[in-house]
Design a protein around this motif. Structure first.
Motif, mmCIF file in Angstrom:
data_model
loop_
_atom_site.group_PDB
_atom_site.id
_atom_site.type_symbol
_atom_site.label_atom_id
_atom_site.label_comp_id
_atom_site.label_asym_id
_atom_site.label_seq_id
_atom_site.Cartn_x
_atom_site.Cartn_y
_atom_site.Cartn_z
ATOM 1 N N THR A 81 0.848 -1.189 0.000
ATOM 2 C CA THR A 81 0.000 0.000 0.000
ATOM 3 C C THR A 81 0.884 1.240 0.000
ATOM 4 N N LYS A 82 0.277 2.414 0.018
ATOM 5 C CA LYS A 82 1.035 3.665 0.072
ATOM 6 C C LYS A 82 1.439 4.033 1.490
ATOM 7 N N PHE A 83 1.109 3.183 2.465
ATOM 8 C CA PHE A 83 1.448 3.418 3.861
ATOM 9 C C PHE A 83 2.702 2.634 4.238
ATOM 10 N N PHE A 84 3.489 3.181 5.178
ATOM 11 C CA PHE A 84 4.679 2.481 5.666
ATOM 12 C C PHE A 84 5.002 2.958 7.068
ATOM 13 N N TRP A 85 5.863 2.199 7.759
ATOM 14 C CA TRP A 85 6.398 2.624 9.044
ATOM 15 C C TRP A 85 7.909 2.587 8.954
ATOM 16 N N SER A 86 8.581 3.254 9.880
ATOM 17 C CA SER A 86 10.015 3.437 9.793
ATOM 18 C C SER A 86 10.729 2.876 11.013
ATOM 19 N N ASP A 87 12.003 2.512 10.837
ATOM 20 C CA ASP A 87 12.840 2.007 11.930
ATOM 21 C C ASP A 87 13.284 3.096 12.896
ATOM 22 N N LYS A 88 13.257 4.345 12.480
ATOM 23 C CA LYS A 88 13.832 5.418 13.289
ATOM 24 C C LYS A 88 13.060 5.704 14.574
ATOM 25 N N ASP A 89 11.845 5.159 14.720
ATOM 26 C CA ASP A 89 10.999 5.481 15.864
ATOM 27 C C ASP A 89 11.311 4.670 17.114
ATOM 28 N N GLY A 90 12.192 3.702 17.048
ATOM 29 C CA GLY A 90 12.533 2.917 18.219
ATOM 30 C C GLY A 90 12.202 1.447 18.049
ATOM 31 N N GLN A 136 2.926 7.885 1.637
ATOM 32 C CA GLN A 136 3.607 8.485 0.499
ATOM 33 C C GLN A 136 2.575 9.163 -0.403
ATOM 34 N N THR A 137 2.721 10.466 -0.624
ATOM 35 C CA THR A 137 1.811 11.235 -1.463
ATOM 36 C C THR A 137 2.623 11.908 -2.573
ATOM 37 N N PRO A 138 1.964 12.429 -3.584
ATOM 38 C CA PRO A 138 2.695 13.161 -4.631
ATOM 39 C C PRO A 138 3.444 14.382 -4.091
ATOM 40 N N ASP A 139 2.964 14.950 -2.978
ATOM 41 C CA ASP A 139 3.617 16.111 -2.369
ATOM 42 C C ASP A 139 4.782 15.733 -1.475
ATOM 43 N N GLY A 140 4.932 14.471 -1.144
ATOM 44 C CA GLY A 140 5.996 14.013 -0.258
ATOM 45 C C GLY A 140 5.451 13.015 0.744
ATOM 46 N N VAL A 141 6.155 12.881 1.859
ATOM 47 C CA VAL A 141 5.773 11.936 2.902
ATOM 48 C C VAL A 141 4.996 12.674 3.982
ATOM 49 N N LYS A 142 3.860 12.117 4.378
ATOM 50 C CA LYS A 142 3.023 12.714 5.421
ATOM 51 C C LYS A 142 2.904 11.739 6.590
ATOM 52 N N ARG A 143 2.986 12.269 7.802
ATOM 53 C CA ARG A 143 2.789 11.440 8.994
ATOM 54 C C ARG A 143 1.302 11.383 9.285
ATOM 55 N N MET A 144 0.779 10.175 9.481
ATOM 56 C CA MET A 144 -0.634 9.988 9.773
ATOM 57 C C MET A 144 -0.867 10.251 11.257
ATOM 58 N N ARG A 145 -1.860 11.024 11.560
ATOM 59 C CA ARG A 145 -2.179 11.362 12.959
ATOM 60 C C ARG A 145 -3.369 10.537 13.431
ATOM 61 N N GLY A 146 -3.307 10.093 14.674
ATOM 62 C CA GLY A 146 -4.421 9.366 15.262
ATOM 63 C C GLY A 146 -4.451 7.886 14.925
ATOM 64 N N VAL A 147 -3.408 7.383 14.281
ATOM 65 C CA VAL A 147 -3.361 5.963 13.934
ATOM 66 C C VAL A 147 -1.921 5.464 14.102
#
Length: 57
Positions: A14-23, A34-45
């Motif tokens: 999907t267009k969603f992902f998580w990263s290793d940098k968070d711990g 991932q959006t055409p404008d760049g990477v956006k952090r999802m809030r509330g999820v």
């Protein structure tokens, strides 16, 4: 920082992902989109990597 794609129930990425940098907390990963404008952090999820499910907060 490695991006781990979140896959749907059929195994397609999907267009969603998580990263290793968070711990090391596998039960509460920050979700990014991932959006055409760049990477956006999802809030509330968050993403539970052990159960492969989203958690709404």
């Amino acid at each position: 920082m490695a991006r781990h794609r979140i896959r749907d129930k059929h195994g397609k990425p999907t267009k969603f992902f998580w990263s290793d940098k968070d711990g090391n907390d596998q039960t509460s990963r920050t979700v990014y989109k991932q959006t055409p404008d760049g990477v956006k952090r999802m809030r509330g999820v968050h993403f539970d990597a052990d159960k492969n499910r989203f958690r709404k907060e």
